[in-house]
Design an enzyme around this catalytic site. Structure first.
Site, PDB file in Angstrom:
ATOM      1  N   TYR A  70      15.553 -35.111 -14.140  1.00 29.20           N
ATOM      2  CA  TYR A  70      16.432 -33.998 -13.586  1.00 29.20           C
ATOM      3  C   TYR A  70      15.985 -32.720 -13.890  1.00 29.20           C
ATOM      4  CZ  TYR A  70      20.809 -31.448 -13.315  1.00 29.20           C
ATOM      5  OH  TYR A  70      21.657 -30.525 -13.149  1.00 29.20           O
ATOM      6  N   SER A 128      20.113 -25.294 -12.008  1.00 31.50           N
ATOM      7  CA  SER A 128      20.615 -25.661 -13.576  1.00 31.50           C
ATOM      8  C   SER A 128      19.773 -24.893 -14.449  1.00 31.50           C
ATOM      9  CB  SER A 128      20.639 -27.018 -13.742  1.00 31.50           C
ATOM     10  OG  SER A 128      20.920 -27.449 -15.042  1.00 31.50           O
TER      11      SER A 128
END
Length: 252
Positions: free
Chosen positions: A152, A139
């Site tokens: 995250y 990501s």
């Protein structure tokens, strides 16, 4: 020669779109996920296009992962592509108010789960040799932090560095490793993160024309179809609507 892909988190979002795209190209598919009914639907939908085997699997369970791989029979025992897609984000709160159980679940899934599957499949990928690929779904959060990203972001930074280090270890085997890092993407991922808050989901994507799962599927197919001599180490994708902002400055 027909190719075979092993996809984690195949029941929704990027994983499902990648399964559809590879099936269209005639790949054999090993599809894993935690929702049996969705796996059954996928097998029924894709069975006319290619050979499909499904496995209800929690990637956090190393023994279950190894059992799945040990039970692969021809033609599914020769793997050309491992797509490490299973992962999640939970919560958008600042670190000081987060639920530690959410942190643990993200670490266990995004890091431990990915390493469980990768380690178990490495012998098959190395045996396959030149042209075999590992594509890890990272990501932009692994490189660009944001408020509420905390753990995250940390897990996706791990995915990026693990991909690079794995590539070093696999030098000479012919196995390729890529970290695919999408930006703003529209999928069930956001509903999971917001615990089903449809209003927050709609607000996030309103007017943004975000990345779609089909965009990622085309990118994965392209990466896996490159000549064996080529390795894309890192590929970062954003929708045109997304860019960087100035640094935040808190003023008293």
């Amino acid at each position: 020669m027909q190719k075979t892909a092993f996809i984690t988190g195949a029941t929704s979002g990027f994983g499902r779109a990648c399964a559809l795209r590879l099936a269209q190209a005639g790949w054999n598919l090993i599809l894993t996920g935690r929702r049996q009914e969705r796996l059954d639907d996928l097998q029924q939908e894709l069975g006319s296009q290619c050979q499909v085997v499904t496995w209800k699997l929690d990637v956090r369970d190393a023994e279950a992962v190894q059992a799945c791989i040990n039970n692969l029979a021809p033609p599914f025992d020769e793997i050309d592509l491992l797509l490490n897609n299973a992962g999640l984000a939970l919560g958008t709160e600042p670190a000081q108010t987060c639920d530690p159980q959410d942190w643990k679940q993200m670490i266990d899934t995004n890091i431990l789960g990915l390493t469980n599957v990768t380690h178990a499949l490495l012998p098959k990928l190395i045996h396959k040799g030149p042209g075999a690929s590992i594509i890890n779904l990272g990501s932009i959060a692994g490189r660009w932090p944001y408020p509420g990203g905390n753990v995250y972001c940390g897990t996706k930074a791990f995915v990026e560095q693990f991909s690079y280090a794995l590539r070093c270890d696999l030098s000479g085997t012919g196995v390729r490793v890529s970290n695919l890092a999408p930006g703003l993407s529209e999928s069930e991922f956001t509903l999971v993160r917001t615990v089903g808050d449809k209003a927050a989901y709609d607000q996030l994507y309103q007017g943004s024309d975000p990345i779609q799962p089909e965009d990622i599927a085309e990118t994965v197919f392209w990466l896996a179809s490159l000549p064996p001599r080529l390795n894309v180490n890192q590929l970062e994708l954003m929708p045109v609507s997304q860019a960087w902002s100035p640094f935040s400055i808190h003023r008293n």
